[in-house]
Motif scaffolding. Structure first.
Motif, PDB file in Angstrom:
ATOM      1  N   ALA A   1       0.835  -1.207   0.000  1.00  0.00           N
ATOM      2  CA  ALA A   1       0.000   0.000   0.000  1.00  0.00           C
ATOM      3  C   ALA A   1       0.866   1.252   0.000  1.00  0.00           C
ATOM      4  O   ALA A   1       1.967   1.263   0.549  1.00  0.00           O
ATOM      5  N   ASP A   2       0.339   2.322  -0.623  1.00  0.00           N
ATOM      6  CA  ASP A   2       1.081   3.578  -0.573  1.00  0.00           C
ATOM      7  C   ASP A   2       1.048   4.144   0.852  1.00  0.00           C
ATOM      8  O   ASP A   2       0.287   3.682   1.696  1.00  0.00           O
ATOM      9  N   ARG A   3       1.890   5.100   1.111  1.00  0.00           N
ATOM     10  CA  ARG A   3       2.062   5.628   2.474  1.00  0.00           C
ATOM     11  C   ARG A   3       0.763   6.200   3.036  1.00  0.00           C
ATOM     12  O   ARG A   3       0.465   6.027   4.220  1.00  0.00           O
ATOM     13  N   ARG A   4      -0.011   6.872   2.215  1.00  0.00           N
ATOM     14  CA  ARG A   4      -1.287   7.451   2.662  1.00  0.00           C
ATOM     15  C   ARG A   4      -2.227   6.368   3.175  1.00  0.00           C
ATOM     16  O   ARG A   4      -2.842   6.518   4.236  1.00  0.00           O
ATOM     17  N   ARG A   5      -2.325   5.279   2.476  1.00  0.00           N
ATOM     18  CA  ARG A   5      -3.185   4.173   2.908  1.00  0.00           C
ATOM     19  C   ARG A   5      -2.629   3.508   4.158  1.00  0.00           C
ATOM     20  O   ARG A   5      -3.371   3.143   5.065  1.00  0.00           O
TER      21      ARG A   5
ATOM     22  N   GLY B   1      -6.673  -6.049  -2.918  1.00  0.00           N
ATOM     23  CA  GLY B   1      -6.315  -4.834  -3.638  1.00  0.00           C
ATOM     24  C   GLY B   1      -7.502  -3.974  -4.038  1.00  0.00           C
ATOM     25  O   GLY B   1      -7.349  -3.029  -4.801  1.00  0.00           O
ATOM     26  N   ASP B   2      -8.683  -4.284  -3.538  1.00  0.00           N
ATOM     27  CA  ASP B   2      -9.885  -3.512  -3.865  1.00  0.00           C
ATOM     28  C   ASP B   2     -10.057  -2.388  -2.835  1.00  0.00           C
ATOM     29  O   ASP B   2     -10.819  -2.502  -1.885  1.00  0.00           O
TER      30      ASP B   2
END
Length: 84
Positions: free
Chosen positions: A19-23, A52-53
């Motif tokens: 996941a990206d940092r924001r998530r 991944g949804d």
């Protein structure tokens, strides 16, 4: 590594790492505020994250927040305050 990060890695595994940092920060905030037992109870959100949804995970997260607010009686208070 923070406890919230450890909870997320245990709950979401490789999906958390991808996941990206924001998530990651959003999930860690939820882990910090809810704790592992309560966060672990939201199986549909975890399944959506692991597949991944992220759109479905967000919908499940909204449900999670509403349920937590109802549990502590805050939702009724917030709704009553908004009407005033």
């Amino acid at each position: 590594m923070t406890l919230a990060q450890q909870i997320c890695e245990a709950q979401y595994g490789a999906a958390f790492a991808r996941a990206d940092r924001r998530r990651q920060l959003a999930l860690m905030s939820m882990a910090f505020n809810l704790g592992a037992p309560r966060l672990g109870g939201f199986r549909r959100m975890r399944a959506a994250i692991q597949s991944g949804d992220w759109h479905q995970a967000a919908r499940e997260g909204e449900t999670l927040v509403r349920e937590v607010l109802e549990d502590v009686g805050a939702l009724k208070y917030m709704e009553d305050t908004a009407k005033a």
